[in-house]
Design a protein around this motif. Sequence first.
Motif, PDB file in Angstrom:
ATOM      1  N   THR A 182      -0.129  11.861  -7.636  1.00  0.00           N
ATOM      2  CA  THR A 182      -1.125  11.136  -8.432  1.00  0.00           C
ATOM      3  C   THR A 182      -1.230   9.691  -7.947  1.00  0.00           C
ATOM      4  OG1 THR A 182      -0.714  12.506 -10.376  1.00  0.00           O
ATOM      5  CG2 THR A 182      -1.709  10.349 -10.772  1.00  0.00           C
ATOM      6  N   LEU A 183      -0.085   9.061  -7.730  1.00  0.00           N
ATOM      7  CA  LEU A 183      -0.084   7.678  -7.247  1.00  0.00           C
ATOM      8  C   LEU A 183      -0.710   7.564  -5.866  1.00  0.00           C
ATOM      9  CD1 LEU A 183       3.421   6.478  -8.450  1.00  0.00           C
ATOM     10  CD2 LEU A 183       1.203   5.629  -9.223  1.00  0.00           C
ATOM     11  N   LYS A 184      -0.464   8.544  -5.017  1.00  0.00           N
ATOM     12  CA  LYS A 184      -1.046   8.544  -3.676  1.00  0.00           C
ATOM     13  C   LYS A 184      -2.575   8.534  -3.756  1.00  0.00           C
ATOM     14  CE  LYS A 184      -0.640  10.992   0.714  1.00  0.00           C
ATOM     15  NZ  LYS A 184       0.026  12.102   1.406  1.00  0.00           N
ATOM     16  N   LYS A 187      -7.782   5.409  -3.666  1.00  0.00           N
ATOM     17  CA  LYS A 187      -9.028   5.007  -4.337  1.00  0.00           C
ATOM     18  C   LYS A 187      -8.977   3.571  -4.843  1.00  0.00           C
ATOM     19  CE  LYS A 187      -9.874   9.730  -5.878  1.00  0.00           C
ATOM     20  NZ  LYS A 187      -9.956  10.618  -7.048  1.00  0.00           N
ATOM     21  N   ASP A 188      -7.853   2.884  -4.581  1.00  0.00           N
ATOM     22  CA  ASP A 188      -7.633   1.513  -5.030  1.00  0.00           C
ATOM     23  C   ASP A 188      -7.793   1.384  -6.549  1.00  0.00           C
ATOM     24  OD1 ASP A 188      -6.856  -1.102  -4.485  1.00  0.00           O
ATOM     25  OD2 ASP A 188      -8.935  -1.806  -4.387  1.00  0.00           O
TER      26      ASP A 188
END
Length: 191
Positions: A54-56, A61-62
């Motif tokens: 999810t963090l990736k 997507k900034d």
Amino acid sequence: AQAVLVDVLLSFVSRCASVALSCCGTMADAEENKSDDGISGQDIFYVCKKTLETLKEKLKKDEEITQDLVNELTFPEQLADSEVMVPVDMRGVGQEFEDVEEMVNKLGPKGTAQAFMNAREHFEANKDGEPEEDRPKEMTAAEWKKVLEEGDDMDLEGEEEDLLEDAEEDDLDEDDEEEADEPAAKKAKTG
């Protein structure tokens, strides 16, 4: 009430991270553990695979990275026991931190998320050329919690041993002082 909860959570998070890092070592420990062939030991920490993914995506997507998401990544206490945890090599972070709280304070949630991405990439790159069968494997959150608990127990045992050693040293120091005083007293009487 929410501020108190956040303080309690941060305190708990810091304690767990300290246990995890002490259990698995720090980047400085990895440097000290270099073998004669120049390969240094990994500095392994486990994070939630789903949250890492999810963090990736959020980083690509900034999008905003929250403290809650970082906590979900690094602390298995709130995760289902069946959640998958993946190893990361903290040498990939590029800096040394005592715990996750220090990382967040210095890097912010987004920087911390990026640091863990770098740590995962470093682990996957296997720059040490470690045989695949010897490398740390994925584990469940339940297994990681057990490792953390065992590390916590080892820390407590170590503290108890340190206290006993300190007490024994104090006793020896006192005995030495008494022996040192004794000859001087005898000399004063005979001299």
